[in-house]
Structure formats: C-alpha cells, structure tokens
Write a protein that holds these residues in place. Structure first.
Motif, short mmCIF file in Angstrom:
data_model
loop_
_atom_site.label_atom_id
_atom_site.label_comp_id
_atom_site.label_asym_id
_atom_site.label_seq_id
_atom_site.Cartn_x
_atom_site.Cartn_y
_atom_site.Cartn_z
N PRO A 122 0.83 -1.20 0.00
CA PRO A 122 0.00 0.00 0.00
C PRO A 122 0.87 1.25 0.00
N THR A 123 0.29 2.38 -0.37
CA THR A 123 1.03 3.64 -0.28
C THR A 123 1.18 4.00 1.20
N ALA A 124 2.06 4.95 1.49
CA ALA A 124 2.23 5.40 2.88
C ALA A 124 0.94 6.02 3.41
N ILE A 125 0.25 6.75 2.54
CA ILE A 125 -1.01 7.37 2.95
C ILE A 125 -2.05 6.29 3.26
N GLU A 126 -2.12 5.27 2.42
CA GLU A 126 -3.06 4.17 2.68
C GLU A 126 -2.70 3.45 3.97
N ALA A 128 -1.16 4.70 6.59
CA ALA A 128 -1.54 5.57 7.71
C ALA A 128 -3.05 5.47 7.97
N HIS A 129 -3.82 5.44 6.90
CA HIS A 129 -5.28 5.32 7.03
C HIS A 129 -5.67 3.96 7.62
N ILE A 130 -5.11 2.89 7.07
CA ILE A 130 -5.45 1.53 7.52
C ILE A 130 -5.17 1.36 9.01
N PHE A 131 -4.06 1.94 9.48
CA PHE A 131 -3.67 1.77 10.88
C PHE A 131 -4.14 2.92 11.78
N GLY A 132 -5.03 3.77 11.25
CA GLY A 132 -5.61 4.83 12.07
C GLY A 132 -4.59 5.87 12.52
N ARG A 133 -3.57 6.12 11.72
CA ARG A 133 -2.51 7.08 12.07
C ARG A 133 -2.87 8.46 11.53
N LYS A 134 -3.95 9.04 12.06
CA LYS A 134 -4.46 10.34 11.58
C LYS A 134 -3.39 11.42 11.64
N GLU A 135 -2.55 11.39 12.69
CA GLU A 135 -1.53 12.43 12.84
C GLU A 135 -0.51 12.42 11.70
N LEU A 136 -0.35 11.26 11.04
CA LEU A 136 0.59 11.18 9.93
C LEU A 136 -0.04 11.57 8.59
N GLY A 141 0.80 14.69 3.63
CA GLY A 141 0.15 15.52 2.62
C GLY A 141 -1.05 14.85 1.98
N ALA A 142 -1.78 14.06 2.76
CA ALA A 142 -2.95 13.35 2.23
C ALA A 142 -3.99 14.34 1.74
N LYS A 143 -4.60 13.98 0.60
CA LYS A 143 -5.64 14.81 -0.01
C LYS A 143 -6.87 13.96 -0.29
N GLN A 144 -7.96 14.65 -0.56
CA GLN A 144 -9.19 13.98 -0.98
C GLN A 144 -8.86 13.08 -2.17
N GLY A 145 -9.29 11.85 -2.14
CA GLY A 145 -9.06 10.93 -3.24
C GLY A 145 -7.85 10.02 -3.07
N ASP A 146 -7.03 10.27 -2.05
CA ASP A 146 -5.87 9.40 -1.82
C ASP A 146 -6.28 8.04 -1.28
N ILE A 147 -7.44 7.96 -0.66
CA ILE A 147 -7.91 6.71 -0.07
C ILE A 147 -9.09 6.21 -0.91
N GLY A 148 -8.84 5.16 -1.66
CA GLY A 148 -9.89 4.59 -2.50
C GLY A 148 -10.84 3.73 -1.69
N ALA A 149 -11.95 3.37 -2.31
CA ALA A 149 -12.97 2.54 -1.65
C ALA A 149 -12.43 1.16 -1.30
N ASN A 150 -11.37 0.72 -1.98
CA ASN A 150 -10.80 -0.61 -1.75
C ASN A 150 -9.85 -0.64 -0.56
N PRO A 152 -9.11 -0.59 3.30
CA PRO A 152 -9.86 -0.81 4.54
C PRO A 152 -9.79 0.38 5.48
N THR A 153 -10.90 0.65 6.13
CA THR A 153 -10.96 1.70 7.14
C THR A 153 -10.94 1.03 8.51
#
Length: 161
Positions: A122-126, A128-136, A141-150, A152-153
């Motif tokens: 996965p990308t670093a942004i993905e 961070a999202h998968i592991f709930g690392r909101k601070e990262l 530099g996460a933007k709208q659209g960096d996290i696709g529907a595929n 996991p949240t």
C-alpha cells in the motif's frame, strides 16, 4: 536466500560471480543498516559502497535503516544521495514501511527528503489510514481521493450506526 550485492539500479547481480569476502562484507553492511550502526555504514558509503546497494529482496540500505527506525542513519544515507523512492521487489516503499512500524521521526525525515507517499502498495497514505494514524495523514500531505474505496478503514475510524 542470502542478501546479495546489486548495482545501484533495480537489477540484481548474481552473487555466484562475487568473491566470498565481498558477499560477507555486503552482509555486514545490510546488518549495519538493520542495527543502526551509523558510523560503520556511513564510513563504508563514504569509502565507495554504493548507497543504493540492494539485498536479495530488493531492499536498499536506506529501506532497512528506515524500517528499523534508525532516523539518524536514515538522514545520513539520504545526505549521501540514497533514493527515498525506491521500491523493493514486492513493490513496497520505505516510507510506507516506516508508517507501518510507527517510526514517525523516520517518516518525517523521508518526507523532508522528497519520499513520495503515493507510491508502492500500500502507499504510505493508505498505510496511515489503515492503521488509524491520523496524525501522519497531514505529515504525508494526504488529499481527498488518496484513499480509495478498496482501502480498509479501521474500526476506530468508522462512523457509528
């Protein structure tokens, strides 16, 4: 399979063509990266060791240092022109590995050096999202659209029903 010496590109060199002493030295350098032996490894790079040397899995010295959380060694290798955007043979980036291992300082060092948080799987942004690392997410530099529907949240980030 043992670590082996590779050229500073993505291609690998067959270790059967190298003297045993060279292979042994390369093993010591990969171990130095994992262990954070900054002095030894940076002296070797300064003496001519290729800074983007890779092992049998396509991991560079920088990847091994970053994944193990060695921020000072990571900085030193980057100062010597190690490539922060190399992917290993599995298509993984070092910045995603640092996110996965919760090495926040290393993540910041890599971002400052120009590591792309949108490469690899996965990308670093993905990650961070998968592991709930909101601070990262902001650091990356996460933007709208960096996290696709595929992607996991994490349960902790899902809205309550």
């Amino acid at each position: 399979m043992p670590d082996h010496v590779a050229a500073p590109t993505q291609s690998h060199t067959n270790i059967d063509n190298l003297p045993a002493e060279t292979v042994s030295f390369a093993h010591r350098m990969f171990d130095a990266a994992r262990e954070g032996n900054t002095e030894l490894l940076l002296q070797a790079v300064d003496a001519g060791l290729p800074v983007n040397l890779t092992n049998d899995k396509g991991n560079t010295l920088l990847m091994l240092a970053a994944y193990a959380g060695h921020a000072e060694l990571t900085k030193g290798l980057l100062q010597r022109k190690a490539d922060p955007n190399r992917l290993n043979d599995l298509g993984q980036s070092m910045i995603a590995g640092a996110v996965f291992k919760s090495h926040d300082e290393v993540v910041r060092v890599l971002v400052e050096a120009g590591a792309d948080p949108r490469i690899g799987k996965p990308t670093a942004i993905e990650a961070a999202h998968i592991f709930g690392r909101k601070e990262l997410m902001e650091v990356l530099g996460a933007k709208q659209g960096d996290i696709g529907a595929n992607v996991p949240t994490p349960l902790s980030a899902r809205p309550e029903k």
